[in-house]
Design an enzyme around this catalytic site. Structure first.
Site, PDB file in Angstrom:
ATOM      1  N   ASP A   1       9.489   8.432  11.637  1.00 39.42           N
ATOM      2  CA  ASP A   1       8.400   8.194  11.374  1.00 39.42           C
ATOM      3  C   ASP A   1       8.412   9.541  10.034  1.00 39.42           C
ATOM      4  O   ASP A   1       9.325   9.841   9.100  1.00 39.42           O
ATOM      5  CB  ASP A   1       7.232   8.380  11.308  1.00 39.42           C
ATOM      6  CG  ASP A   1       6.124   7.744  11.388  1.00 39.42           C
ATOM      7  OD1 ASP A   1       4.810   8.266  10.274  1.00 39.42           O
ATOM      8  OD2 ASP A   1       5.263   6.996  11.683  1.00 39.42           O
TER       9      ASP A   1
ATOM     10  N   ASN B   1       1.862   5.097   1.437  1.00 34.37           N
ATOM     11  CA  ASN B   1       2.370   5.409   3.056  1.00 34.37           C
ATOM     12  C   ASN B   1       2.520   7.426   2.488  1.00 34.37           C
ATOM     13  O   ASN B   1       1.664   7.607   2.279  1.00 34.37           O
ATOM     14  CB  ASN B   1       3.277   4.920   3.686  1.00 34.37           C
ATOM     15  CG  ASN B   1       3.098   5.040   4.688  1.00 34.37           C
ATOM     16  OD1 ASN B   1       2.503   5.410   5.344  1.00 34.37           O
ATOM     17  ND2 ASN B   1       4.577   5.441   5.268  1.00 34.37           N
TER      18      ASN B   1
ATOM     19  N   ARG C   1       0.575  -0.752  -0.159  1.00 37.20           N
ATOM     20  CA  ARG C   1      -0.102   0.069   0.314  1.00 37.20           C
ATOM     21  C   ARG C   1       0.850   1.364  -0.258  1.00 37.20           C
ATOM     22  O   ARG C   1       1.722   0.878   0.150  1.00 37.20           O
ATOM     23  CB  ARG C   1      -1.027  -0.097   1.482  1.00 37.20           C
ATOM     24  CG  ARG C   1       0.076   0.395   2.956  1.00 37.20           C
ATOM     25  CD  ARG C   1      -0.967   0.584   3.743  1.00 37.20           C
ATOM     26  NE  ARG C   1      -0.490   0.986   4.927  1.00 37.20           N
ATOM     27  CZ  ARG C   1      -0.377   2.220   5.435  1.00 37.20           C
ATOM     28  NH1 ARG C   1      -0.340   3.162   4.861  1.00 37.20           N
ATOM     29  NH2 ARG C   1      -0.341   2.026   6.703  1.00 37.20           N
TER      30      ARG C   1
END
Length: 326
Positions: free
Chosen positions: A231, A123, A121
């Site tokens: 992140d 991100n 997927r």
């Protein structure tokens, strides 16, 4: 990874969604024209877009966020130049335009076939100074092995980095990532930054603004052996990197070489993505994800939005986000 030279207390949650903590708050962006903060709950089913009016001086919320229900998972979005009320975004399988009033998605390029939704997927992403949209994939099968658990027999992770240009052309720019994340550029547009969250590494590349090419990949922050995942990130006017660290309650700040300058600690674990906002771009807004165990047992505030004031004087401030030029 070296410890920080300084640790600062960032405080408690600044905005709590009325319906409870978010599954995965992500991709905050600030719009100066109406002082609004826009972010998504990417993995809630169905996914949501949140739009909140904020005071441009203090950053205080004004009322509650308007929440739109989305037809597919959206993990990052940016405004479009000259197209009012429209974002470019990475949805689960590729690139789409998203309507600010309805949340409707208009798919412009499916990159991951629907048949591979169990394997990959999209991100995080970013827009460069020429208005090109960059977006990075997750290799879901590699991510399932967890931090430090990917066996050699798996081979190279399959997550790719793409660049989608205003003319509609698509370019594969790099590959070999477990969880592509944290995209931004240095103030002089000569360095491109990219995280691999589950791979626990942060990379820098040389960047050519005119051609949009990247080269000379190098490791600048290595979090392997810790419980933290690099992140989302933003860069300040001094070129320092402000990085949300999933699995921790910290935004970590590094210089361009990866030297660990300081940490800002908040009351929520699983910090995901910071962004600059406010009239002077000196307010840091940070999204996060809920931890169902910590949140219930210990009052962890993950899944809310946090705020940190980086006030003038000698302190740096943020760079404005660029808009997609198509």
């Amino acid at each position: 990874m070296q410890p920080p030279l300084e640790t600062i207390q960032g405080g408690k949650a600044w905005y709590k969604p009325p319906n409870g903590p978010m599954v995965l708050g992500e991709a905050p962006i600030y719009r100066a024209s109406d002082s609004t903060l826009h972010w998504v709950d990417a993995l809630k089913e169905p996914s949501e877009l949140h739009i909140l009016k904020v005071d441009p001086e203090s950053g205080d919320p004004i009322g509650e966020a308007r929440v739109l229900i989305l037809e597919d998972s959206v993990s990052v979005h940016y405004f479009r130049q000259g197209v009012k009320g429209s974002y470019i975004c990475a949805y689960y399988c590729g690139v789409a335009f998203m309507d600010e009033e309805t949340g409707k998605l208009d798919v412009v390029h499916e990159i991951i076939p629907k048949s591979m939704r169990a394997e990959k997927r999209f991100n995080d992403g970013g827009v460069d100074a020429k208005g090109r949209f960059w977006l990075a994939e997750i290799d879901k099968q590699a991510m399932a092995f967890g931090l430090g658990g990917l066996p050699e027999s798996y081979g190279e992770p399959k997550g790719r980095l793409w660049r989608y240009d205003p003319d509609g052309s698509l370019h594969e720019m790099a590959n070999g990532f477990v969880c592509g994340n944290g995209i931004d550029w240095s103030p002089d547009n000569k360095i491109f930054y990219l995280n691999d969250s589950v791979g626990q590494n942060s990379y820098a590349f040389d960047f050519d603004l005119e051609t949009g090419s990247i080269s000379n990949k190098r490791l600048i922050v290595d979090m392997r052996g810790t419980g933290g995942e690099p992140d989302g990130l933003v860069v300040d006017t001094d070129g320092n990197i402000w990085m949300g660290v999933y699995g921790s309650n910290r935004v970590m700040i590094f210089d361009p070489t990866g030297k660990h300058l300081k940490d800002i600690e908040f009351s929520g674990k699983n910090l995901t993505c910071p962004t600059w906002g406010g009239k002077n771009l000196d307010i840091l807004f940070v999204t996060s994800a809920k931890d169902p165990i910590l949140g219930i047992k210990y009052g962890d505030e993950g899944g809310n939005v946090f705020k940190y004031m980086v006030r003038a004087g000698p302190n740096p401030k943020g760079k404005p986000k660029f808009e997609f030029a198509g």
